[in-house]
Design an enzyme around this catalytic site. Structure first.
Site, PDB file in Angstrom:
ATOM      1  N   ARG A 136       0.767  -1.253  -0.073  1.00 42.21           N
ATOM      2  CA  ARG A 136      -0.185  -0.019   0.022  1.00 42.21           C
ATOM      3  C   ARG A 136       0.799   1.105  -0.106  1.00 42.21           C
ATOM      4  O   ARG A 136       0.575   2.297  -0.329  1.00 42.21           O
ATOM      5  CB  ARG A 136      -1.088  -0.062   1.138  1.00 42.21           C
ATOM      6  CG  ARG A 136      -2.207   0.807   0.872  1.00 42.21           C
ATOM      7  CD  ARG A 136      -3.088   1.290   2.102  1.00 42.21           C
ATOM      8  NE  ARG A 136      -3.572  -0.101   2.890  1.00 42.21           N
ATOM      9  CZ  ARG A 136      -2.863  -0.436   4.116  1.00 42.21           C
ATOM     10  NH1 ARG A 136      -2.202   0.490   4.753  1.00 42.21           N
ATOM     11  NH2 ARG A 136      -3.241  -1.665   4.565  1.00 42.21           N
TER      12      ARG A 136
ATOM     13  N   TYR B 197     -15.214  21.868 -10.818  1.00 44.22           N
ATOM     14  CA  TYR B 197     -15.482  20.520 -11.416  1.00 44.22           C
ATOM     15  C   TYR B 197     -16.620  19.965 -10.455  1.00 44.22           C
ATOM     16  O   TYR B 197     -16.572  19.995  -9.320  1.00 44.22           O
ATOM     17  CB  TYR B 197     -14.378  19.678 -11.311  1.00 44.22           C
ATOM     18  CG  TYR B 197     -14.437  18.202 -11.886  1.00 44.22           C
ATOM     19  CD1 TYR B 197     -14.754  17.909 -13.101  1.00 44.22           C
ATOM     20  CD2 TYR B 197     -14.025  17.159 -10.933  1.00 44.22           C
ATOM     21  CE1 TYR B 197     -14.707  16.796 -13.452  1.00 44.22           C
ATOM     22  CE2 TYR B 197     -14.182  15.999 -11.214  1.00 44.22           C
ATOM     23  CZ  TYR B 197     -14.455  15.679 -12.844  1.00 44.22           C
ATOM     24  OH  TYR B 197     -14.518  14.300 -13.077  1.00 44.22           O
TER      25      TYR B 197
ATOM     26  N   ASP C  28      -6.644  22.694  -8.477  1.00 45.86           N
ATOM     27  CA  ASP C  28      -6.845  21.719  -9.340  1.00 45.86           C
ATOM     28  C   ASP C  28      -6.392  22.328 -10.910  1.00 45.86           C
ATOM     29  O   ASP C  28      -6.782  23.059 -11.526  1.00 45.86           O
ATOM     30  CB  ASP C  28      -8.571  21.319  -9.485  1.00 45.86           C
ATOM     31  CG  ASP C  28      -8.749  20.205 -10.570  1.00 45.86           C
ATOM     32  OD1 ASP C  28      -7.775  19.855 -11.446  1.00 45.86           O
ATOM     33  OD2 ASP C  28     -10.015  19.784 -10.475  1.00 45.86           O
TER      34      ASP C  28
ATOM     35  N   LYS D 181      -6.210  12.518 -17.245  1.00 46.77           N
ATOM     36  CA  LYS D 181      -6.351  13.405 -18.600  1.00 46.77           C
ATOM     37  C   LYS D 181      -4.869  13.317 -19.147  1.00 46.77           C
ATOM     38  O   LYS D 181      -4.577  12.174 -19.918  1.00 46.77           O
ATOM     39  CB  LYS D 181      -6.858  14.636 -18.048  1.00 46.77           C
ATOM     40  CG  LYS D 181      -7.993  14.649 -17.184  1.00 46.77           C
ATOM     41  CD  LYS D 181      -9.263  14.062 -17.745  1.00 46.77           C
ATOM     42  CE  LYS D 181     -10.272  13.703 -16.712  1.00 46.77           C
ATOM     43  NZ  LYS D 181     -11.013  14.903 -15.898  1.00 46.77           N
TER      44      LYS D 181
HETATM   45  C1  LIG Z   1     -11.611  14.630 -14.675  1.00 44.89           C
HETATM   46  C2  LIG Z   1     -11.323  15.555 -13.778  1.00 44.89           C
HETATM   47  C3  LIG Z   1     -11.082  15.287 -12.313  1.00 44.89           C
HETATM   48  C4  LIG Z   1     -11.343  14.078 -11.807  1.00 44.89           C
HETATM   49  O1  LIG Z   1     -10.412  12.807 -12.143  1.00 44.89           O
HETATM   50  P1  LIG Z   1     -10.876  11.740 -12.226  1.00 44.89           P
HETATM   51  O2  LIG Z   1      -9.727  10.956 -12.466  1.00 44.89           O
HETATM   52  O3  LIG Z   1     -11.786  11.546 -13.584  1.00 44.89           O
HETATM   53  O4  LIG Z   1     -11.445  11.238 -11.075  1.00 44.89           O
HETATM   54  C5  LIG Z   1     -10.714  16.493 -11.585  1.00 44.89           C
HETATM   55  N1  LIG Z   1     -10.631  17.720 -12.016  1.00 44.89           N
HETATM   56  C6  LIG Z   1     -10.966  18.084 -13.019  1.00 44.89           C
HETATM   57  C7  LIG Z   1     -10.680  19.429 -13.664  1.00 44.89           C
HETATM   58  C8  LIG Z   1     -11.217  16.905 -14.191  1.00 44.89           C
HETATM   59  O5  LIG Z   1     -11.546  17.337 -15.370  1.00 44.89           O
END
Ligand SMILES: *Cc1c(COP(=O)(O)O)cnc(C)c1O
Length: 395
Positions: A59, A113, A185, A210
């Site tokens: 972990r 988001y 973020d 992403k």
């Molecule tokens: C997709 C996304 C997330 C979350 O990511 P996941 O891996 O899908 O949980 C957070 N912030 C933004 C701006 C996103 O586009």
């Protein structure tokens, strides 16, 4: 060896320590739950020590995860360390849980988001943590919303549906003055286009799902902490049992090696397509931070090194049916959530549905585009026939 490396060199070389790669190019997948010790004394000693970058138990990670985490840390000047999570959302919630306790107050941009909002309105509220949503363009005006019990200012710049750019240095200045933590973020820009720790942000989050992964086949998140901020995040994340699988981390690291050139291409093609859409009579507005009429464009020019491949546009009139006619007619754009992969996507989005602190008005329905690595001329031709389908449906 002394000069600071450029980002393109860093994404290729970072995290590839010899003891982790064993001399091959890509650090292998080290899968583990159990780590075997030589004897009881060895086992006891391992538990007593700081296990950072030491095999302890699965972990806590293996060199596969450490390698990606170290590479992400290296991309953020001023950062102490990075932790990986099984998704971007897991990274967001773990950071907020590390910093907030019952009775605390949190500030979140109204453009955030949606799952971040759901977490604040759901579990955080149940824990007795109050959230105030703020205008993403508030800048230093955020001071008026800060209370004695405000512990965290969350930022997301630009917003991933409407693309307002926030005044990060102004908000950081207010936060630092009051001892409030800042969490950003940074999924849209990544540290390659917007290194934020050096601007004073305490925790920067990537949905590595992403652009880091880049191939639409892995869920992964990361949080990179500024100097002195890591331990708190690590303690809470370990308590929460957060861990990313070595296979997923390996794919993330593999994606990272090409992220700089992919981002360049995503950004260039998206800009070309955004400029083209702007000339079209069917399009009322294009929401792209590199376009002068996007809210916060001056801040974008001041703070960002470039744009990535995600933006939205507002149609001139029409409704759900007309927007669907456009999206359904597209050949090269898939219809689906997420973004940052090599392939283009089109998504109907309705930002006004989520707002509570500000009103978001538009001339028509909104489409968000993720511009992939296809030839932009093919994408433009596709959108051209899509807009014709929209015109036909609108009558
Ligand atoms: C997709 C996304 C997330 C979350 O990511 P996941 O891996 O899908 O949980 C957070 N912030 C933004 C701006 C996103 O586009």
């Amino acid at each position: 060896m002394s000069s600071e490396k450029h980002d393109k060199t860093k994404v290729v070389s970072a995290g590839r320590r010899k003891e982790w790669t064993q001399g091959i190019v890509n650090p292998p997948v080290w899968r583990a739950s159990t780590i075997l010790y030589d004897n009881v004394a060895d086992l006891r000693a391992s538990g007593a020590k700081d296990t950072h970058h030491r095999l302890f138990y699965g972990r806590r990670g293996t060199p596969t995860q450490w390698s990606l985490a170290e590479a992400l840390t290296e991309l953020e000047p001023g950062a102490e360390a990075t932790l990986l999570y099984p998704s971007g959302v897991a990274a967001i919630i773990s950071t907020l849980l590390a910093l907030l306790s019952p009775g605390d107050h949190l500030l979140v941009p109204d453009s955030t988001y949606d799952p971040t909002r759901n977490f604040a309105n759901g579990l955080l509220k149940r824990m007795g943590i109050e959230t105030t949503y703020y205008d993403p363009l508030i800048g230093e005006g955020i001071a008026a919303l800060c209370r004695e019990n405000t512990r965290v200012i969350f930022l997301e710049s630009p917003g991933s549906l409407t693309f307002e750019v926030q005044d990060v240095p102004a908000i950081v200045a207010v936060a630092k003055n009051r001892g409030i933590a800042t969490v950003l973020d940074n999924t849209w820009a990544t540290p390659l286009l917007f290194p934020v720790i050096q601007l004073g942000i305490d925790y920067t989050i990537l949905a590595a799902t992403k652009y880091v992964v880049g191939h639409s086949d892995v869920m992964l998140g990361s949080v990179t902490a500024a100097e002195g901020k890591y331990q708190k995040l690590r303690d809470t994340s370990y308590q929460l049992g957060q861990t990313a699988s070595p296979d997923d981390a390996w794919l993330g690291a593999r994606g990272l090696r090409t992220m700089a050139i992919r981002l360049e291409q995503h950004g260039r093609a998206a800009m070309q397509i955004a400029e083209w859409l702007k000339t079209r009579p069917e399009v009322a507005r294009v929401l792209h931070p590199a376009l002068p009429d996007c809210p916060g464009h001056d801040l974008f020019l001041r703070d960002f090194k470039g744009a990535s491949g995600l933006f939205s546009f507002v149609l001139n009139g029409g409704g759900e049916k007309e927007r669907a006619a456009l999206i359904d007619s597209l050949e090269h754009f898939g219809i689906g959530y997420s973004w940052g992969g090599y392939e283009s996507l089109a998504l109907p989005v309705d930002p006004q549905r989520f707002r509570t602190a500000t009103e978001w008005k538009a001339e028509g329905p909104v489409v968000r585009l993720q511009i992939g690595l296809e030839d932009p001329d093919d994408l433009i031709a596709d959108l051209e026939q899509g807009l014709a389908a929209f015109r036909d449906a609108r009558g």
